[in-house]
Design a protein around this motif. Structure first.
Motif, PDB file in Angstrom:
ATOM      1  N   GLY A 288     -17.274   3.429 -19.047  1.00  0.00           N
ATOM      2  CA  GLY A 288     -17.960   2.665 -19.849  1.00  0.00           C
ATOM      3  C   GLY A 288     -18.322   3.056 -21.191  1.00  0.00           C
ATOM      4  O   GLY A 288     -18.202   2.525 -22.122  1.00  0.00           O
ATOM      5  N   LEU A 289     -18.951   4.064 -21.208  1.00  0.00           N
ATOM      6  CA  LEU A 289     -19.548   4.655 -22.202  1.00  0.00           C
ATOM      7  C   LEU A 289     -18.665   5.174 -23.377  1.00  0.00           C
ATOM      8  O   LEU A 289     -18.481   4.949 -24.584  1.00  0.00           O
ATOM      9  N   ARG A 290     -17.363   5.845 -22.734  1.00  0.00           N
ATOM     10  CA  ARG A 290     -16.123   6.029 -23.592  1.00  0.00           C
ATOM     11  C   ARG A 290     -15.578   4.730 -24.391  1.00  0.00           C
ATOM     12  O   ARG A 290     -14.917   4.990 -25.548  1.00  0.00           O
ATOM     13  N   ALA A 291     -15.208   3.828 -23.570  1.00  0.00           N
ATOM     14  CA  ALA A 291     -14.712   2.595 -23.899  1.00  0.00           C
ATOM     15  C   ALA A 291     -15.590   1.792 -24.771  1.00  0.00           C
ATOM     16  O   ALA A 291     -15.233   0.926 -25.625  1.00  0.00           O
ATOM     17  N   GLY A 292     -16.969   1.757 -25.036  1.00  0.00           N
ATOM     18  CA  GLY A 292     -17.685   1.185 -25.556  1.00  0.00           C
ATOM     19  C   GLY A 292     -18.275   0.123 -24.883  1.00  0.00           C
ATOM     20  O   GLY A 292     -19.158  -0.732 -25.422  1.00  0.00           O
ATOM     21  N   THR A 293     -17.968  -0.373 -23.845  1.00  0.00           N
ATOM     22  CA  THR A 293     -18.201  -1.518 -22.997  1.00  0.00           C
ATOM     23  C   THR A 293     -19.607  -1.603 -22.483  1.00  0.00           C
ATOM     24  O   THR A 293     -20.353  -2.539 -22.015  1.00  0.00           O
ATOM     25  N   LEU A 294     -20.020  -0.144 -22.067  1.00  0.00           N
ATOM     26  CA  LEU A 294     -21.417   0.203 -21.552  1.00  0.00           C
ATOM     27  C   LEU A 294     -22.007   0.908 -22.846  1.00  0.00           C
ATOM     28  O   LEU A 294     -21.709   2.072 -23.099  1.00  0.00           O
ATOM     29  N   ALA A 295     -23.312   0.570 -23.418  1.00  0.00           N
ATOM     30  CA  ALA A 295     -24.080   1.093 -24.447  1.00  0.00           C
ATOM     31  C   ALA A 295     -25.289   0.626 -24.194  1.00  0.00           C
ATOM     32  O   ALA A 295     -25.800  -0.309 -24.845  1.00  0.00           O
ATOM     33  N   PRO A 296     -26.306   1.713 -23.968  1.00  0.00           N
ATOM     34  CA  PRO A 296     -27.855   1.005 -24.018  1.00  0.00           C
ATOM     35  C   PRO A 296     -28.177   0.766 -25.178  1.00  0.00           C
ATOM     36  O   PRO A 296     -27.915   1.329 -26.335  1.00  0.00           O
ATOM     37  N   ILE A 297     -28.781  -0.229 -25.134  1.00  0.00           N
ATOM     38  CA  ILE A 297     -29.598  -0.793 -26.418  1.00  0.00           C
ATOM     39  C   ILE A 297     -31.097  -0.153 -26.430  1.00  0.00           C
ATOM     40  O   ILE A 297     -31.999  -0.367 -25.607  1.00  0.00           O
ATOM     41  N   VAL A 298     -31.340   0.586 -27.296  1.00  0.00           N
ATOM     42  CA  VAL A 298     -32.620   1.180 -27.580  1.00  0.00           C
ATOM     43  C   VAL A 298     -33.347   0.235 -28.607  1.00  0.00           C
ATOM     44  O   VAL A 298     -32.981   0.237 -29.943  1.00  0.00           O
ATOM     45  N   ASP A 299     -34.351  -0.236 -27.996  1.00  0.00           N
ATOM     46  CA  ASP A 299     -35.324  -1.382 -28.859  1.00  0.00           C
ATOM     47  C   ASP A 299     -36.091  -0.546 -29.966  1.00  0.00           C
ATOM     48  O   ASP A 299     -36.099  -0.966 -31.097  1.00  0.00           O
ATOM     49  N   ARG A 300     -36.598   0.647 -29.476  1.00  0.00           N
ATOM     50  CA  ARG A 300     -37.788   1.218 -30.433  1.00  0.00           C
ATOM     51  C   ARG A 300     -37.830   2.736 -29.865  1.00  0.00           C
ATOM     52  O   ARG A 300     -37.601   3.116 -28.685  1.00  0.00           O
ATOM     53  N   THR A 301     -37.800   3.704 -30.841  1.00  0.00           N
ATOM     54  CA  THR A 301     -38.224   5.204 -30.532  1.00  0.00           C
ATOM     55  C   THR A 301     -39.638   5.554 -31.122  1.00  0.00           C
ATOM     56  O   THR A 301     -40.000   5.125 -32.113  1.00  0.00           O
ATOM     57  N   PHE A 302     -40.296   6.434 -30.068  1.00  0.00           N
ATOM     58  CA  PHE A 302     -41.718   6.925 -30.662  1.00  0.00           C
ATOM     59  C   PHE A 302     -41.419   8.351 -30.435  1.00  0.00           C
ATOM     60  O   PHE A 302     -40.633   8.983 -29.920  1.00  0.00           O
ATOM     61  N   ASP A 303     -42.408   9.192 -31.072  1.00  0.00           N
ATOM     62  CA  ASP A 303     -42.492  10.583 -30.967  1.00  0.00           C
ATOM     63  C   ASP A 303     -43.539  10.802 -29.645  1.00  0.00           C
ATOM     64  O   ASP A 303     -44.219  10.078 -29.407  1.00  0.00           O
ATOM     65  N   LEU A 304     -43.389  12.079 -29.127  1.00  0.00           N
ATOM     66  CA  LEU A 304     -44.142  12.591 -28.025  1.00  0.00           C
ATOM     67  C   LEU A 304     -45.442  12.224 -28.290  1.00  0.00           C
ATOM     68  O   LEU A 304     -46.255  11.934 -27.217  1.00  0.00           O
ATOM     69  N   VAL A 305     -45.975  12.654 -29.444  1.00  0.00           N
ATOM     70  CA  VAL A 305     -47.628  12.549 -29.972  1.00  0.00           C
ATOM     71  C   VAL A 305     -47.950  11.062 -29.884  1.00  0.00           C
ATOM     72  O   VAL A 305     -49.101  10.908 -29.779  1.00  0.00           O
ATOM     73  N   ASP A 306     -46.777  10.160 -29.842  1.00  0.00           N
ATOM     74  CA  ASP A 306     -47.411   8.705 -29.945  1.00  0.00           C
ATOM     75  C   ASP A 306     -47.345   8.060 -28.748  1.00  0.00           C
ATOM     76  O   ASP A 306     -46.827   6.740 -28.657  1.00  0.00           O
ATOM     77  N   ILE A 307     -47.387   8.865 -27.597  1.00  0.00           N
ATOM     78  CA  ILE A 307     -46.950   8.314 -25.981  1.00  0.00           C
ATOM     79  C   ILE A 307     -48.021   7.215 -25.651  1.00  0.00           C
ATOM     80  O   ILE A 307     -47.529   6.346 -25.108  1.00  0.00           O
ATOM     81  N   VAL A 308     -49.234   7.119 -26.309  1.00  0.00           N
ATOM     82  CA  VAL A 308     -49.915   6.056 -25.920  1.00  0.00           C
ATOM     83  C   VAL A 308     -49.582   4.670 -26.585  1.00  0.00           C
ATOM     84  O   VAL A 308     -49.431   3.586 -25.897  1.00  0.00           O
ATOM     85  N   GLU A 309     -49.055   4.752 -28.067  1.00  0.00           N
ATOM     86  CA  GLU A 309     -48.704   3.664 -28.570  1.00  0.00           C
ATOM     87  C   GLU A 309     -47.391   3.105 -27.816  1.00  0.00           C
ATOM     88  O   GLU A 309     -46.964   2.187 -27.670  1.00  0.00           O
TER      89      GLU A 309
END
Length: 329
Positions: A288-309
């Protein structure tokens, strides 16, 4: 030394701290991984706050189950991995207090690794496996999801919910997303939901019957449980299956009475402990990843130092899909 997230007491996100700890050498059957990205899961917020099904071992409890990175060293007896390999980590066996992956470098069992193809970046590699293998195991291995099946997906904006929507489309089933309000309707439709229903509108069973020519959904995929489970069960087609894979509502769930009905309590360990299921799941998702039919949606990224946020954002429940923490070296 390696930066690692620890906590000494259960509570809100503020109990998390980033500290330097010694890096262990990998022992027999173990691998040292330089972490590049970490996938966050709601179970980790429950574990940190004391609401998980097993307690944290305090003080200095670790946290986390899902990551991606590069192998730096292998211990005796490890033959499937070598330094330089790109991998995903799915460390769901044992206690998070001991095996948590929120860190710059981690030592994990070689059994916790999945090969990460070069074309799959670290953020994707940290966002895909827990949610997509859960959806695959529940819907495909247990539920035998097939083309044309109506699949009702509650908490549809979660990472597992999005995975289930995409997986249903991948096999030709009809995903019906359930969410609390209209706020995420357009994003769920864009993610592939054929229909979006909100619990705020009331009478969910009747609206499901309207969408399914009166039959109900053959599969229902639910992480909530609780008192609402009895009503949710009435959305299931005669002889269909209600698959409960979580307990976000920890109150007692009454036994549904619309028999005949199959009710399954599903956990990812059922797949990981079965070599055949694990192999099929990896092949299905990689295809599915190769075909593009399965593709995680990443809403937002944070840095490790911002783990509380990052944990505050996780608990606000405004995201669609996955929250990922990146690790800068």
């Amino acid at each position: 030394m390696t930066r690692t997230v620890l906590f000494d007491e259960v509570g809100g996100p503020e109990v998390l701290r980033v500290v330097d700890v010694p890096v262990a050498d990998p022992g027999p059957g173990e691998v040292l991984v330089r972490v590049e990205a970490i996938g966050l899961n709601r179970a980790e917020a429950l574990f940190r706050s004391g609401g998980y099904y097993y307690p944290a071992t305090l003080p200095n409890s670790r946290l986390g189950s899902e990551a991606a990175g590069v192998v730096e060293a292998v211990g005796p007896g490890v033959t499937d991995h070598r330094p330089g390999d790109t991998v995903s980590v799915l460390a769901v066996s044992g206690s998070m207090s001991d095996r948590g992956v929120y860190a710059e470098r981690i030592v994990v069992s070689a059994n916790d690794l999945l090969h990460r193809p070069a074309e799959v970046d670290a953020v994707t590699g940290a966002a895909v496996w827990l949610s997509y293998l859960t959806a695959y195991g529940a819907l495909v291995e247990v539920g035998r999801m097939a083309p044309g099946d109506h699949v009702l997906i509650t908490a549809a904006s979660s990472a597992a919910g999005v995975a289930a929507i995409q997986m249903a489309n991948h096999v030709g089933a009809v995903p019906i997303a359930v969410t609390r309000t209209d706020a995420k309707r357009d994003r769920l439709l864009a993610a592939g939901a054929a229909h979006v229903l909100t619990t705020a509108e009331g009478d969910l069973p009747e609206r499901v019957r309207e969408l399914t020519d009166g039959q109900g959904a053959r599969l229902v995929f639910d992480p909530v449980a609780g008192p609402g489970l009895a009503e949710l069960a009435t959305t299931v087609a005669r002889g269909g299956m209600l698959i409960v894979y979580g307990w976000l509502d920890t109150r007692p769930a009454p036994l549904p009475l619309n028999w005949p009905l199959h009710i399954v309590g599903y956990g990812l360990n059922l797949l990981l402990e079965d070599e055949g299921q694990r192999r099929r799941g990896e092949a299905f998702i990689n295809a599915g990843l190769r075909a593009g039919t399965l593709a995680p949606i990443v809403d937002r990224t944070f840095d490790l130092v911002d783990i509380v946020e990052a944990h505050r954002y996780l608990e606000a429940n405004n995201q669609l899909g996955k929250i990922v923490v990146t690790v800068q070296h």
